[in-house]
Design an enzyme around this catalytic site. Sequence first.
Site, mmCIF file in Angstrom:
data_model
loop_
_atom_site.group_PDB
_atom_site.id
_atom_site.type_symbol
_atom_site.label_atom_id
_atom_site.label_comp_id
_atom_site.label_asym_id
_atom_site.label_seq_id
_atom_site.Cartn_x
_atom_site.Cartn_y
_atom_site.Cartn_z
ATOM 1 N N GLU A 129 3.688 14.744 -20.109
ATOM 2 C CA GLU A 129 2.516 14.793 -20.995
ATOM 3 C C GLU A 129 1.621 16.003 -20.742
ATOM 4 O OE1 GLU A 129 2.368 12.757 -23.368
ATOM 5 O OE2 GLU A 129 3.670 11.112 -22.761
ATOM 6 N N TYR A 168 0.836 -1.204 0.000
ATOM 7 C CA TYR A 168 0.000 0.000 0.000
ATOM 8 C C TYR A 168 0.873 1.257 0.000
ATOM 9 C CZ TYR A 168 -3.680 3.237 1.594
ATOM 10 O OH TYR A 168 -4.573 4.268 1.710
HETATM 11 N N1 LIG Z 1 -10.243 6.262 4.637
HETATM 12 C C1 LIG Z 1 -9.091 6.752 4.989
HETATM 13 O O1 LIG Z 1 -8.844 7.018 6.174
HETATM 14 C C2 LIG Z 1 -8.026 6.994 3.954
HETATM 15 C C3 LIG Z 1 -6.787 7.489 4.375
HETATM 16 C C4 LIG Z 1 -5.809 7.704 3.427
HETATM 17 C C5 LIG Z 1 -6.051 7.477 2.090
HETATM 18 N N2 LIG Z 1 -7.260 7.012 1.701
HETATM 19 C C6 LIG Z 1 -7.455 6.725 0.267
HETATM 20 O O2 LIG Z 1 -8.736 7.129 -0.143
HETATM 21 C C7 LIG Z 1 -9.260 6.206 -1.101
HETATM 22 C C8 LIG Z 1 -10.617 5.709 -0.660
HETATM 23 O O3 LIG Z 1 -10.482 5.065 0.597
HETATM 24 P P1 LIG Z 1 -11.742 4.481 1.383
HETATM 25 O O4 LIG Z 1 -11.477 4.635 2.828
HETATM 26 O O5 LIG Z 1 -12.988 5.019 0.827
HETATM 27 O O6 LIG Z 1 -11.591 2.943 1.050
HETATM 28 P P2 LIG Z 1 -12.701 1.927 0.515
HETATM 29 O O7 LIG Z 1 -12.045 0.588 0.580
HETATM 30 O O8 LIG Z 1 -13.959 2.123 1.241
HETATM 31 O O9 LIG Z 1 -12.905 2.394 -0.977
HETATM 32 C C9 LIG Z 1 -12.056 2.010 -2.016
HETATM 33 C C10 LIG Z 1 -12.936 1.674 -3.211
HETATM 34 O O10 LIG Z 1 -12.102 1.295 -4.305
HETATM 35 C C11 LIG Z 1 -12.658 0.140 -4.905
HETATM 36 N N3 LIG Z 1 -11.581 -0.585 -5.579
HETATM 37 C C12 LIG Z 1 -10.540 -1.227 -5.021
HETATM 38 N N4 LIG Z 1 -9.759 -1.776 -5.978
HETATM 39 C C13 LIG Z 1 -10.336 -1.448 -7.165
HETATM 40 C C14 LIG Z 1 -10.022 -1.734 -8.509
HETATM 41 N N5 LIG Z 1 -8.945 -2.456 -8.841
HETATM 42 N N6 LIG Z 1 -10.840 -1.269 -9.489
HETATM 43 C C15 LIG Z 1 -11.933 -0.546 -9.177
HETATM 44 N N7 LIG Z 1 -12.292 -0.251 -7.908
HETATM 45 C C16 LIG Z 1 -11.486 -0.701 -6.916
HETATM 46 C C17 LIG Z 1 -13.259 -0.636 -3.759
HETATM 47 O O11 LIG Z 1 -14.219 -1.585 -4.169
HETATM 48 C C18 LIG Z 1 -13.859 0.491 -2.937
HETATM 49 O O12 LIG Z 1 -15.149 0.805 -3.375
HETATM 50 C C19 LIG Z 1 -8.217 5.099 -1.244
HETATM 51 O O13 LIG Z 1 -7.437 5.352 -2.384
HETATM 52 C C20 LIG Z 1 -7.367 5.245 -0.008
HETATM 53 O O14 LIG Z 1 -6.066 4.822 -0.239
HETATM 54 C C21 LIG Z 1 -8.248 6.750 2.605
#
Ligand SMILES: NC(=O)c1ccc[n+]([C@@H]2O[C@H](COP(=O)([O-])OP(=O)(O)OC[C@H]3O[C@@H](n4cnc5c(N)ncnc54)[C@H](O)[C@@H]3O)[C@@H](O)[C@H]2O)c1
Length: 420
Positions: free
Chosen positions: A247, A229
């Site tokens: 790009e 990650y």
């Molecule tokens: N929630 C937090 O505290 C937090 C903190 C730091 C970063 N983030 C980032 O924010 C984003 C959203 O996080 P979240 O908490 O909503 O997580 P989440 O797991 O609820 O949402 C992630 C979504 O991405 C989808 N997904 C995963 N792999 C995929 C793929 N290959 N193709 C299409 N869809 C895919 C999942 O099904 C899910 O709906 C992520 O990129 C995460 O790294 C979140």
Amino acid sequence: MVSKALVRLVSAVNRRRMKLLLGIALLAYVAFYSFLLNRSIQENGELKIESKIEEIVEPLREKIRDLEKSFTQKYPPVKFLSEKDRKRILITGGAGFVGSHLTDKLMMDGHEVTVVDNFFTGRKRNVEHWIGHENFELINHDVVEPLYIEVDQIYHLASPASPPNYMYNPIKTLKTNTIGTLNMLGLAKRVGARLLLASTSEVYGDPEVHPQSEDYWGHVNPIGPRACYDEGKRVAETMCYAYMKQEGVEVRVARIFNTFGPRMHMNDGRVVSNFILQALQGEPLTVACSSRLSLTRLPFFSSDLVNGLVALMNSNVSSPVNLGNPEEHTILEFAQLIKNLVGSGSEIQFLSEAQDDPQKRKPDIKKAKLMLGWEPVVPLEEGLNKAIHYFRKELEYQANNQYIPKPKPARIKKGRTRHN
Ligand SMILES: NC(=O)c1ccc[n+]([C@@H]2O[C@H](COP(=O)([O-])OP(=O)(O)OC[C@H]3O[C@@H](n4cnc5c(N)ncnc54)[C@H](O)[C@@H]3O)[C@@H](O)[C@H]2O)c1
């Protein structure tokens, strides 16, 4: 003589004719009567069957009427934007926790939103209230495969976010963050869209400086259990700036710190969901030993994050920006607060710490304040109460083995990937 005989013959013939006529009349009468009788029996029967059918059908009709009423769409209110202001926005991972709240905001602001998700950790339920809306599209698609659509902005959120989810299949996590990000940058380049990457505070790893500002390069173990990650997001950032320089793609990078709110995963495995679920179920609140007395950064509420993401997307800041809550409390204070809000008698228990779990992390959000005019505004208790309400409901659904969705006509488009 002859005339008498003639009269007798005629009257005999007439009598026979009369008899014949009478016979025919009788037969006709019997036939007519039985026809009438049959018809009335038939009609009676038909009437009975009809009334029986009516008895069965009427309640069904009523049910259909009820269903029709409930199918009448009641979407959240949506602004009307002129052609010039309305944007076609793609949200990858839009059915996840953060993505679904972002979908709500952008839909209500009047934009056309396409959610792309492979439902690895997200679910349709998170966006079900938009299904069927003319400004909304849900595509079941994996970002590891190329996607060809026309959009103006891309919020690239697709990636599992919590440790149990991203460690479940580290190779897939890497592919999603690398190949998936390349695909979305390729799309942005092709259609001239601006792309915002949902990066993470995990790019700072187990930091040696506090608080972390955006120019800190981080301290990440590249081969540890969290590397899929952490390093995946670091390379995703690298890709963004390579596409920008080479790009001319417009990129925005949000380094997101811990966020919480409704629609979080039950098995998120992070401190907020753990504490709330444990408190609601009367189980001990488990704390990693090292964090017993350590200061911990507090998570911030999902609506604050969504406002930060939208502000960043529409700003002219192309370098990374931290979005997080700089407030600090000890983890024990935090556990106590959740216990009190839930009204739980759970005790607090100490466990051994997880490998590579950052000991301390605190965002420096000066840049977000200065450049975006952004900082978290939702009071912690208010946000926690909303999350507690959500988890309480989820536990109820689990206990009753039943979730009754808001009825909406489903119109989910299956992803169609074109390979060039
Ligand atoms: N929630 C937090 O505290 C937090 C903190 C730091 C970063 N983030 C980032 O924010 C984003 C959203 O996080 P979240 O908490 O909503 O997580 P989440 O797991 O609820 O949402 C992630 C979504 O991405 C989808 N997904 C995963 N792999 C995929 C793929 N290959 N193709 C299409 N869809 C895919 C999942 O099904 C899910 O709906 C992520 O990129 C995460 O790294 C979140």
